[in-house]
Design an enzyme around this catalytic site. Structure first.
Site, PDB file in Angstrom:
ATOM      1  CG  HIS A   1     -90.092   8.597 -24.984  1.00 61.96           C
ATOM      2  ND1 HIS A   1     -90.632   7.344 -24.737  1.00 61.96           N
ATOM      3  CD2 HIS A   1     -88.738   8.437 -24.893  1.00 61.96           C
ATOM      4  CE1 HIS A   1     -89.654   6.489 -24.503  1.00 61.96           C
ATOM      5  NE2 HIS A   1     -88.494   7.116 -24.588  1.00 61.96           N
ATOM      6  CG  ASP A   2     -87.235   7.037 -27.713  1.00 60.11           C
ATOM      7  OD1 ASP A   2     -86.804   8.204 -27.676  1.00 60.11           O
ATOM      8  OD2 ASP A   2     -86.742   6.114 -27.032  1.00 60.11           O
TER       9      ASP A   2
ATOM     10  CE  LYS B   1     -84.180   6.338 -29.780  1.00 62.91           C
ATOM     11  NZ  LYS B   1     -83.800   5.438 -28.669  1.00 62.91           N
TER      12      LYS B   1
ATOM     13  CG  HIS C   1     -84.651  10.392 -31.259  1.00 62.24           C
ATOM     14  ND1 HIS C   1     -83.420  10.616 -30.683  1.00 62.24           N
ATOM     15  CD2 HIS C   1     -85.517  10.256 -30.210  1.00 62.24           C
ATOM     16  CE1 HIS C   1     -83.542  10.601 -29.362  1.00 62.24           C
ATOM     17  NE2 HIS C   1     -84.798  10.375 -29.047  1.00 62.24           N
TER      18      HIS C   1
ATOM     19  CG  HIS D   1     -87.452  12.475 -24.622  1.00 64.19           C
ATOM     20  ND1 HIS D   1     -87.879  12.744 -25.900  1.00 64.19           N
ATOM     21  CD2 HIS D   1     -86.607  11.414 -24.729  1.00 64.19           C
ATOM     22  CE1 HIS D   1     -87.333  11.880 -26.744  1.00 64.19           C
ATOM     23  NE2 HIS D   1     -86.549  11.063 -26.055  1.00 64.19           N
ATOM     24  CG  HIS D   2     -82.803  12.833 -25.225  1.00 60.99           C
ATOM     25  ND1 HIS D   2     -82.112  11.923 -24.450  1.00 60.99           N
ATOM     26  CD2 HIS D   2     -83.529  12.094 -26.109  1.00 60.99           C
ATOM     27  CE1 HIS D   2     -82.403  10.694 -24.847  1.00 60.99           C
ATOM     28  NE2 HIS D   2     -83.266  10.770 -25.850  1.00 60.99           N
TER      29      HIS D   2
ATOM     30  CG  ASP E   1     -85.502   7.916 -22.273  1.00 59.37           C
ATOM     31  OD1 ASP E   1     -85.691   6.772 -22.707  1.00 59.37           O
ATOM     32  OD2 ASP E   1     -84.773   8.747 -22.839  1.00 59.37           O
TER      33      ASP E   1
END
Length: 381
Positions: free
Chosen positions: A234-235, A238, A263, A290-291, A319
């Site tokens: 998911h990240d 970054k 990201h 996801h944000h 998260d």
């Protein structure tokens, strides 16, 4: 039996084999293949019980990976050392064996009957071999109706065994590739987390929490597995963010925060270029969204409610909880109880209600010690 009856019986046998072959090749998941191979063989032959034995990675033992019939639970996971028993004999010789009265047969091993409480009177065992690879053996016990297995039964079993071996071989290859893929994803997530000492292990924890939430919500196994992989990545965006921003010890400025927000789009772009693209669709959507927040206050697109993909809504809860309960240079982090209270406060406004409820239920089950929950319910692949 006249010629017409023999022909009709032969047609019935071929139809049974055809149906069984279609069913065997409809699955790739290893556990499903084990059970389907055995169930189809028992159905076609008409056996009271059966056991599927598979060779271990070292080639030194046969393990009972599937069993149906009386005392099946006692037989599962029993192992047979190399060279012992009929299951090893047929595998090593490549020749199927039909035994009318097992008590008079020199190769019969009574250990399993003694351990399981099942009484075997007659049996039939066929090897599962494909391209000279010894995969295992399939054993059928006690023909229904009190009869003994016939030569005709043996021919049917041998015909189906070839198709079964092919299905087993394909599923084992699929399982191996899946393990390799997951190992690479985990390694990539670990490398990503290592860039920031304060988020070490973050991707793995979020993946575990997401998996547990999905299981608690009742998602199918295949969706849980896909979610786990997507959560690990998911990240991934970054990677495209400067170290000085990721590792900044204090609060971010608005401009820096806007850069960090990129990201999600970077991650979606990276995963969207991976092949086959169809297999990465869920991971792309999760990395990108996801944000997002239910009320539209999230980023990068300000999606509202069900516009946000389900996987992203689940990962969002996992998260956020991990971020809140992680110690930072500028914060000691929330306790698990405080993190849970914050999720509940934002339930339905920022976060998916079902996902929050599942996370709270998980925390309550383990008395807010997720290391205990992880130990007991670790994802196996």
């Amino acid at each position: 039996m006249n010629d017409i009856q023999q022909l009709e019986q032969r047609i019935q046998e071929l139809m049974a084999l055809w149906d069984a072959a279609k069913d065997l090749n409809s699955h790739l998941e290893l556990d499903k293949v084990f059970d389907h191979i055995l169930q189809q063989m028992m159905h076609v032959i008409g056996a009271e019980a059966g056991t599927l034995w598979v060779v271990d990675a070292e080639g030194q033992e046969l393990q009972a990976v599937s069993a149906f019939g009386p005392a099946a639970a006692e037989i599962l996971d029993v192992t047979m050392p190399k060279g012992q028993g009929i299951v090893w004999k047929v595998l090593e010789t490549g020749q199927a064996e039909r035994i009318g009265d097992v008590s008079t047969h020199a190769d019969w091993n009574e250990r399993i009957d003694q351990e399981s409480g099942f009484h075997t009177s007659s049996l039939m065992t066929v090897p599962l071999i494909i391209k000279n690879n010894q995969l295992g053996s399939l054993q059928l016990l006690n023909k229904r109706g009190g009869e003994w297995f016939t030569e005709q039964d043996l021919r049917l079993a041998e015909a189906l065994a070839h198709q079964s071996a092919l299905a087993l071989h394909n599923s084992q290859m699929y399982d191996e590739l899946n393990r390799m893929l997951l190992s690479m994803i985990r390694t990539l997530a670990t490398v990503l987390d290592a860039r920031d000492p304060y988020t070490s292990g973050h991707s793995g924890r979020v993946a575990n929490y997401s998996l547990w939430i999905a299981q608690k919500m009742g998602l199918p196994l295949n969706e849980c597995e896909e979610l786990y992989k997507a959560a690990l990545l998911h990240d991934i965006g970054k990677i495209g963010i400067r170290d000085d921003l990721l590792q900044k010890p204090g609060r971010l400025t608005q401009e820096e925060y806007s850069t960090i927000q990129q990201h999600t789009l970077i991650g979606a772009g990276i995963l969207g270029n991976m092949e086959p693209r169809r297999a990465m669709e869920q991971a792309v959507a999760t990395a990108k969204s996801h944000h997002e927040r239910l009320d539209g206050s999230g980023y990068p697109e300000g999606l509202v409610g069900d516009e946000i993909p389900l996987f992203a809504r689940i990962v969002s809860v996992a998260d956020t909880f991990d971020a809140m309960t992680t110690v930072r240079s500028y914060s000691n982090g929330f306790t698990p109880q405080q993190g849970a209270a914050e999720l509940v406060r934002c339930r339905g406004g920022l976060f998916d209600e079902a996902a929050v409820d599942a996370m709270i239920a998980i925390l309550e089950e383990c008395d807010y010690d997720l290391s205990t929950y992880k130990t007991e319910r670790r994802y196996q692949i």
